[in-house]
Write a protein that holds these residues in place. Structure first.
Motif, short mmCIF file in Angstrom:
data_model
loop_
_atom_site.label_atom_id
_atom_site.label_comp_id
_atom_site.label_asym_id
_atom_site.label_seq_id
_atom_site.Cartn_x
_atom_site.Cartn_y
_atom_site.Cartn_z
N ILE A 150 36.75 52.40 42.39
CA ILE A 150 36.23 52.67 41.01
C ILE A 150 36.15 51.27 40.28
N PRO A 151 35.00 51.32 39.60
CA PRO A 151 34.70 49.98 38.96
C PRO A 151 35.59 49.86 37.76
N VAL A 152 36.42 48.71 37.69
CA VAL A 152 37.31 48.66 36.57
C VAL A 152 37.02 47.63 35.57
N LYS A 153 37.44 47.54 34.50
CA LYS A 153 37.38 46.78 33.16
C LYS A 153 38.44 46.96 32.42
N ILE A 154 38.88 45.43 31.96
CA ILE A 154 40.14 45.35 31.10
C ILE A 154 39.73 45.44 29.56
N ASN A 155 40.45 46.39 29.01
CA ASN A 155 40.28 46.11 27.53
C ASN A 155 41.44 45.35 26.86
N THR A 156 41.43 44.48 26.17
CA THR A 156 42.43 43.65 25.50
C THR A 156 42.16 43.55 24.13
N VAL A 157 42.99 43.99 23.23
CA VAL A 157 43.11 43.93 21.81
C VAL A 157 43.41 42.61 21.09
N HIS A 158 42.69 41.93 20.32
CA HIS A 158 42.93 40.88 19.54
C HIS A 158 44.25 41.15 18.71
N TYR A 159 45.38 40.46 18.90
CA TYR A 159 46.53 40.67 18.07
C TYR A 159 47.41 39.27 18.06
N GLN A 160 48.16 39.46 17.34
CA GLN A 160 48.73 38.03 16.89
C GLN A 160 49.18 37.18 17.93
N HIS A 161 49.83 37.84 19.04
CA HIS A 161 50.40 37.16 20.05
C HIS A 161 49.53 37.36 21.48
N LEU A 162 48.29 37.41 21.18
CA LEU A 162 47.19 37.63 22.22
C LEU A 162 47.55 36.57 23.36
N ASP A 163 47.73 37.33 24.63
CA ASP A 163 47.94 36.55 25.76
C ASP A 163 46.91 36.37 26.66
N TRP A 164 46.02 35.49 25.99
CA TRP A 164 44.58 35.25 26.49
C TRP A 164 44.47 34.58 27.63
N LYS A 165 45.35 33.56 28.00
CA LYS A 165 45.21 32.74 29.35
C LYS A 165 45.70 33.51 30.49
N SER A 166 47.13 34.21 30.26
CA SER A 166 47.38 34.93 31.51
C SER A 166 46.35 36.10 31.84
N ILE A 167 45.84 36.63 30.80
CA ILE A 167 44.80 37.98 30.89
C ILE A 167 43.61 37.26 31.71
N LEU A 168 43.17 36.14 31.28
CA LEU A 168 41.75 35.61 32.01
C LEU A 168 42.28 35.28 33.51
N ASP A 169 43.30 34.49 33.51
CA ASP A 169 43.78 34.09 34.88
C ASP A 169 43.90 35.26 36.00
N TYR A 170 44.48 36.63 35.23
CA TYR A 170 44.69 37.55 36.27
C TYR A 170 43.12 38.32 36.60
N THR A 171 42.47 38.31 35.30
CA THR A 171 40.96 39.15 35.66
C THR A 171 40.24 38.20 36.46
N ASN A 172 40.24 36.76 36.46
CA ASN A 172 39.64 36.05 37.15
C ASN A 172 40.07 35.85 38.76
N ARG A 173 41.52 36.07 39.01
CA ARG A 173 42.01 36.21 40.12
C ARG A 173 41.60 37.81 40.84
N VAL A 174 41.48 38.71 40.02
CA VAL A 174 41.20 40.20 40.81
C VAL A 174 39.91 40.32 40.59
N GLN A 175 38.92 39.48 39.85
CA GLN A 175 37.55 39.54 39.72
C GLN A 175 37.10 40.99 39.15
N ILE A 176 37.41 40.96 38.01
CA ILE A 176 36.94 42.35 37.16
C ILE A 176 36.58 41.72 35.85
N PRO A 177 35.95 42.53 35.09
CA PRO A 177 35.82 41.81 33.65
C PRO A 177 36.71 42.37 32.48
N VAL A 178 36.81 41.29 31.55
CA VAL A 178 37.94 41.50 30.62
C VAL A 178 37.01 41.56 29.35
#
Length: 290
Positions: A150-178
């Motif tokens: 099933i094609p997967v995308k990750i939805n990440t909401v901008h908020y004060q403590h946005l964990d952008w680096k870990s999210i990007l590292d993860y989505t890059n590793r599993v090869q899915i869009p964020v």
């Protein structure tokens, strides 16, 4: 079908329930009063609305909540909607907690895609933000969806403590869009500091280099995507506040109680539940939707 602004409307988002198994601080932070089951649309009524909408030109359905997977029988509903004449795609937006349990069955039922809401990869922050210790369940759900193809995308909401680096590292590793989604000043979201698309892009480019716009369209919604050299997954933005897409909107929404709304920010809608339970004809239902 076309609305009064000559926009082609071919996408219907259907909320199955207002219940959720998480308590995200910007959405449903505490014990809120939920709707009695008899006031929710039945699955038969949802299919009836889908059939009428499809006859008017709706081609794409997305099932949402609350959390759609907490409502029993949702897999059977996916199959019924996918079999409605005219419907081309059925997607789902979920928090992923129950996705590992249902992924294979959802694929067999015909689900075309799944968007998983995930704002952090830090277990402590996940529990603080969602009120539940379910990060591992969400990650297992994403893996199960990928295994079920099933094609997967990750939805990440901008908020004060946005964990952008870990999210990007993860989505890059599993090869899915964020997709980074701007916090809208609706409900509990009003209490969160606003971060716009440009500020996030600036941080990402400083860390990873230039972002290049992608012309291809992925999915049926308003997201626009970028690529970064060396990244295997696309990076998207849904920016309702700073990059308004009202003029290009192609969707309508059906609440779990049966109100058809033209926009998420509308407080009222057309009461389709009342019409159907009052014995309306198919033509009357179509007219109400249109």
């Amino acid at each position: 079908m076309y609305d009064q602004y000559n926009r082609k409307i071919d996408y219907l988002r259907i909320s199955l329930t207002d219940r959720c198994n998480l308590r995200c601080k910007y959405c449903m932070p505490g014990d809120i009063e939920t709707t009695d089951m008899e006031n929710l649309l039945t699955y038969e009524e949802i299919v009836q609305v889908t059939e009428a909408a499809a006859a008017l030109g709706i081609r794409h359905i997305r099932l949402t909540g609350g959390e759609p997977l907490v409502r029993r029988g949702c897999v059977d509903l996916v199959e019924k909607i996918k079999n409605v004449s005219g419907i081309e795609t059925v997607g789902m937006t979920t928090n992923g907690v129950l996705l590992a349990e249902y992924a294979k069955a959802l694929k067999e039922a015909g689900l075309d895609s799944v968007n998983v809401s995930l704002d952090t990869l830090d277990e402590t922050e996940f529990q603080r933000l969602t009120g539940r210790d379910e990060l591992n369940a969400v990650l297992a759900g994403i893996n199960a969806a990928k295994e079920a193809q099933i094609p997967v995308k990750i939805n990440t909401v901008h908020y004060q403590h946005l964990d952008w680096k870990s999210i990007l590292d993860y989505t890059n590793r599993v090869q899915i869009p964020v997709r980074f989604i701007e916090m809208m000043p609706i409900g509990f979201g009003k209490q969160f500091p606003f971060q716009d698309e440009e500020s996030i892009k600036a941080v990402l480019e400083e860390a990873y280099g230039p972002m290049h716009a992608v012309n291809e369209r992925y999915g049926n919604g308003p997201c626009h995507y970028y690529e970064i050299a060396g990244f295997k997954g696309k990076i998207g933005f849904i920016s309702a506040m700073t990059h308004k897409f009202c003029s290009q909107c192609n969707r309508v929404r059906l609440t779990s109680e049966g109100f058809m709304k033209g926009c998420l920010q509308y407080q009222k809608g057309t009461d389709l539940r009342g019409l159907m339970r009052g014995g309306c004809t198919d033509s009357e239902l179509k007219k109400a939707i249109y």
